[in-house]
Scaffold this motif. Structure first.
Motif, PDB file in Angstrom:
ATOM      1  N   THR A 150     -42.736  11.484 -29.092  1.00 48.96           N
ATOM      2  CA  THR A 150     -43.042  10.650 -30.253  1.00 48.96           C
ATOM      3  C   THR A 150     -44.444  10.062 -30.138  1.00 48.96           C
ATOM      4  O   THR A 150     -45.212  10.056 -31.114  1.00 48.96           O
ATOM      5  CB  THR A 150     -42.005   9.522 -30.381  1.00 48.96           C
ATOM      6  OG1 THR A 150     -40.708  10.095 -30.481  1.00 48.96           O
ATOM      7  CG2 THR A 150     -42.278   8.668 -31.604  1.00 48.96           C
ATOM      8  N   PHE A 151     -44.800   9.576 -28.957  1.00 47.47           N
ATOM      9  CA  PHE A 151     -46.140   9.029 -28.752  1.00 47.47           C
ATOM     10  C   PHE A 151     -47.210  10.092 -28.974  1.00 47.47           C
ATOM     11  O   PHE A 151     -48.219   9.838 -29.638  1.00 47.47           O
ATOM     12  CB  PHE A 151     -46.271   8.457 -27.340  1.00 47.47           C
ATOM     13  CG  PHE A 151     -47.691   8.113 -26.993  1.00 47.47           C
ATOM     14  CD1 PHE A 151     -48.287   6.985 -27.507  1.00 47.47           C
ATOM     15  CD2 PHE A 151     -48.436   8.941 -26.167  1.00 47.47           C
ATOM     16  CE1 PHE A 151     -49.602   6.669 -27.204  1.00 47.47           C
ATOM     17  CE2 PHE A 151     -49.750   8.645 -25.855  1.00 47.47           C
ATOM     18  CZ  PHE A 151     -50.331   7.498 -26.377  1.00 47.47           C
ATOM     19  N   LEU A 152     -46.995  11.285 -28.441  1.00 47.10           N
ATOM     20  CA  LEU A 152     -47.983  12.351 -28.614  1.00 47.10           C
ATOM     21  C   LEU A 152     -48.107  12.762 -30.082  1.00 47.10           C
ATOM     22  O   LEU A 152     -49.214  13.028 -30.562  1.00 47.10           O
ATOM     23  CB  LEU A 152     -47.616  13.556 -27.748  1.00 47.10           C
ATOM     24  CG  LEU A 152     -47.823  13.361 -26.253  1.00 47.10           C
ATOM     25  CD1 LEU A 152     -47.312  14.573 -25.483  1.00 47.10           C
ATOM     26  CD2 LEU A 152     -49.273  13.102 -25.933  1.00 47.10           C
ATOM     27  N   ALA A 153     -47.003  12.793 -30.793  1.00 42.71           N
ATOM     28  CA  ALA A 153     -47.053  13.129 -32.218  1.00 42.71           C
ATOM     29  C   ALA A 153     -47.863  12.081 -32.974  1.00 42.71           C
ATOM     30  O   ALA A 153     -48.690  12.416 -33.831  1.00 42.71           O
ATOM     31  CB  ALA A 153     -45.646  13.234 -32.787  1.00 42.71           C
ATOM     32  N   LEU A 154     -47.654  10.825 -32.654  1.00 43.73           N
ATOM     33  CA  LEU A 154     -48.419   9.758 -33.310  1.00 43.73           C
ATOM     34  C   LEU A 154     -49.888   9.820 -32.922  1.00 43.73           C
ATOM     35  O   LEU A 154     -50.774   9.749 -33.779  1.00 43.73           O
ATOM     36  CB  LEU A 154     -47.848   8.385 -32.929  1.00 43.73           C
ATOM     37  CG  LEU A 154     -46.569   7.966 -33.630  1.00 43.73           C
ATOM     38  CD1 LEU A 154     -46.010   6.717 -32.979  1.00 43.73           C
ATOM     39  CD2 LEU A 154     -46.817   7.724 -35.094  1.00 43.73           C
ATOM     40  N   ALA A 155     -50.161   9.947 -31.633  1.00 44.51           N
ATOM     41  CA  ALA A 155     -51.532   9.872 -31.139  1.00 44.51           C
ATOM     42  C   ALA A 155     -52.364  11.088 -31.518  1.00 44.51           C
ATOM     43  O   ALA A 155     -53.555  10.968 -31.799  1.00 44.51           O
ATOM     44  CB  ALA A 155     -51.521   9.706 -29.617  1.00 44.51           C
ATOM     45  N   VAL A 156     -51.752  12.266 -31.546  1.00 45.14           N
ATOM     46  CA  VAL A 156     -52.512  13.495 -31.751  1.00 45.14           C
ATOM     47  C   VAL A 156     -52.470  13.958 -33.203  1.00 45.14           C
ATOM     48  O   VAL A 156     -53.454  14.496 -33.707  1.00 45.14           O
ATOM     49  CB  VAL A 156     -51.991  14.605 -30.808  1.00 45.14           C
ATOM     50  CG1 VAL A 156     -52.675  15.928 -31.073  1.00 45.14           C
ATOM     51  CG2 VAL A 156     -52.194  14.190 -29.351  1.00 45.14           C
ATOM     52  N   ARG A 186     -29.883  10.227 -22.025  1.00 47.55           N
ATOM     53  CA  ARG A 186     -30.649  11.247 -21.292  1.00 47.55           C
ATOM     54  C   ARG A 186     -31.766  11.774 -22.175  1.00 47.55           C
ATOM     55  O   ARG A 186     -31.589  11.987 -23.360  1.00 47.55           O
ATOM     56  CB  ARG A 186     -29.744  12.405 -20.881  1.00 47.55           C
ATOM     57  CG  ARG A 186     -28.823  12.042 -19.739  1.00 47.55           C
ATOM     58  CD  ARG A 186     -28.161  13.258 -19.187  1.00 47.55           C
ATOM     59  NE  ARG A 186     -29.098  13.910 -18.273  1.00 47.55           N
ATOM     60  CZ  ARG A 186     -28.961  15.139 -17.822  1.00 47.55           C
ATOM     61  NH1 ARG A 186     -27.943  15.853 -18.196  1.00 47.55           N
ATOM     62  NH2 ARG A 186     -29.854  15.660 -16.995  1.00 47.55           N
ATOM     63  N   GLY A 187     -32.910  12.004 -21.568  1.00 45.57           N
ATOM     64  CA  GLY A 187     -34.040  12.530 -22.310  1.00 45.57           C
ATOM     65  C   GLY A 187     -34.750  11.469 -23.149  1.00 45.57           C
ATOM     66  O   GLY A 187     -35.569  11.810 -23.976  1.00 45.57           O
ATOM     67  N   GLY A 188     -34.403  10.228 -22.937  1.00 42.97           N
ATOM     68  CA  GLY A 188     -35.030   9.157 -23.712  1.00 42.97           C
ATOM     69  C   GLY A 188     -36.515   9.059 -23.445  1.00 42.97           C
ATOM     70  O   GLY A 188     -37.314   8.861 -24.366  1.00 42.97           O
ATOM     71  N   ARG A 189     -36.900   9.208 -22.188  1.00 43.51           N
ATOM     72  CA  ARG A 189     -38.316   9.109 -21.842  1.00 43.51           C
ATOM     73  C   ARG A 189     -39.101  10.300 -22.401  1.00 43.51           C
ATOM     74  O   ARG A 189     -40.218  10.134 -22.897  1.00 43.51           O
ATOM     75  CB  ARG A 189     -38.482   9.025 -20.328  1.00 43.51           C
ATOM     76  CG  ARG A 189     -39.907   8.792 -19.896  1.00 43.51           C
ATOM     77  CD  ARG A 189     -39.939   8.212 -18.488  1.00 43.51           C
ATOM     78  NE  ARG A 189     -41.276   8.113 -17.972  1.00 43.51           N
ATOM     79  CZ  ARG A 189     -42.081   7.075 -18.201  1.00 43.51           C
ATOM     80  NH1 ARG A 189     -41.660   6.078 -18.938  1.00 43.51           N
ATOM     81  NH2 ARG A 189     -43.289   7.042 -17.684  1.00 43.51           N
ATOM     82  N   ALA A 190     -38.510  11.484 -22.329  1.00 41.01           N
ATOM     83  CA  ALA A 190     -39.188  12.668 -22.868  1.00 41.01           C
ATOM     84  C   ALA A 190     -39.338  12.559 -24.380  1.00 41.01           C
ATOM     85  O   ALA A 190     -40.381  12.903 -24.943  1.00 41.01           O
ATOM     86  CB  ALA A 190     -38.399  13.924 -22.503  1.00 41.01           C
ATOM     87  N   ARG A 191     -38.314  12.049 -25.045  1.00 39.58           N
ATOM     88  CA  ARG A 191     -38.390  11.863 -26.499  1.00 39.58           C
ATOM     89  C   ARG A 191     -39.447  10.814 -26.850  1.00 39.58           C
ATOM     90  O   ARG A 191     -40.179  10.961 -27.825  1.00 39.58           O
ATOM     91  CB  ARG A 191     -37.017  11.456 -27.031  1.00 39.58           C
ATOM     92  CG  ARG A 191     -36.979  11.345 -28.532  1.00 39.58           C
ATOM     93  CD  ARG A 191     -35.566  10.977 -28.983  1.00 39.58           C
ATOM     94  NE  ARG A 191     -35.530  10.804 -30.405  1.00 39.58           N
ATOM     95  CZ  ARG A 191     -35.099  11.718 -31.256  1.00 39.58           C
ATOM     96  NH1 ARG A 191     -34.661  12.870 -30.794  1.00 39.58           N
ATOM     97  NH2 ARG A 191     -35.090  11.468 -32.538  1.00 39.58           N
ATOM     98  N   GLU A 192     -39.500   9.755 -26.061  1.00 41.99           N
ATOM     99  CA  GLU A 192     -40.505   8.717 -26.290  1.00 41.99           C
ATOM    100  C   GLU A 192     -41.915   9.279 -26.105  1.00 41.99           C
ATOM    101  O   GLU A 192     -42.821   8.983 -26.896  1.00 41.99           O
ATOM    102  CB  GLU A 192     -40.268   7.563 -25.320  1.00 41.99           C
ATOM    103  CG  GLU A 192     -41.220   6.412 -25.496  1.00 41.99           C
ATOM    104  CD  GLU A 192     -40.951   5.275 -24.532  1.00 41.99           C
ATOM    105  OE1 GLU A 192     -41.806   4.379 -24.454  1.00 41.99           O
ATOM    106  OE2 GLU A 192     -39.905   5.287 -23.842  1.00 41.99           O
ATOM    107  N   LEU A 193     -42.114  10.102 -25.087  1.00 43.59           N
ATOM    108  CA  LEU A 193     -43.413  10.722 -24.850  1.00 43.59           C
ATOM    109  C   LEU A 193     -43.785  11.667 -25.986  1.00 43.59           C
ATOM    110  O   LEU A 193     -44.923  11.672 -26.462  1.00 43.59           O
ATOM    111  CB  LEU A 193     -43.406  11.471 -23.515  1.00 43.59           C
ATOM    112  CG  LEU A 193     -44.717  12.154 -23.123  1.00 43.59           C
ATOM    113  CD1 LEU A 193     -45.825  11.126 -22.936  1.00 43.59           C
ATOM    114  CD2 LEU A 193     -44.529  12.962 -21.856  1.00 43.59           C
TER     115      LEU A 193
END
Length: 50
Positions: A13-19, A4-11
């Protein structure tokens, strides 16, 4: 079944990397290249005819 929450965690993580992380890496690469060129010219002189 995915956790549960895998997609939110992935998002997140992506935002932390991208921003946060990749802009600092990009600035570091450009600054490193500029420093390398600056040091090269400091030892070899400016380009062009003498």
């Amino acid at each position: 079944m995915p956790a549960r929450g895998g997609r939110a965690r992935e998002l997140l993580t992506f935002l932390a990397l991208a921003v946060l992380i990749w802009p600092f890496i990009a600035v570091g690469v450009v600054a490193g290249w500029g420093f390398l060129v600056w040091m090269y010219y400091a030892f070899t002189g400016p380009p062009g005819p003498v």
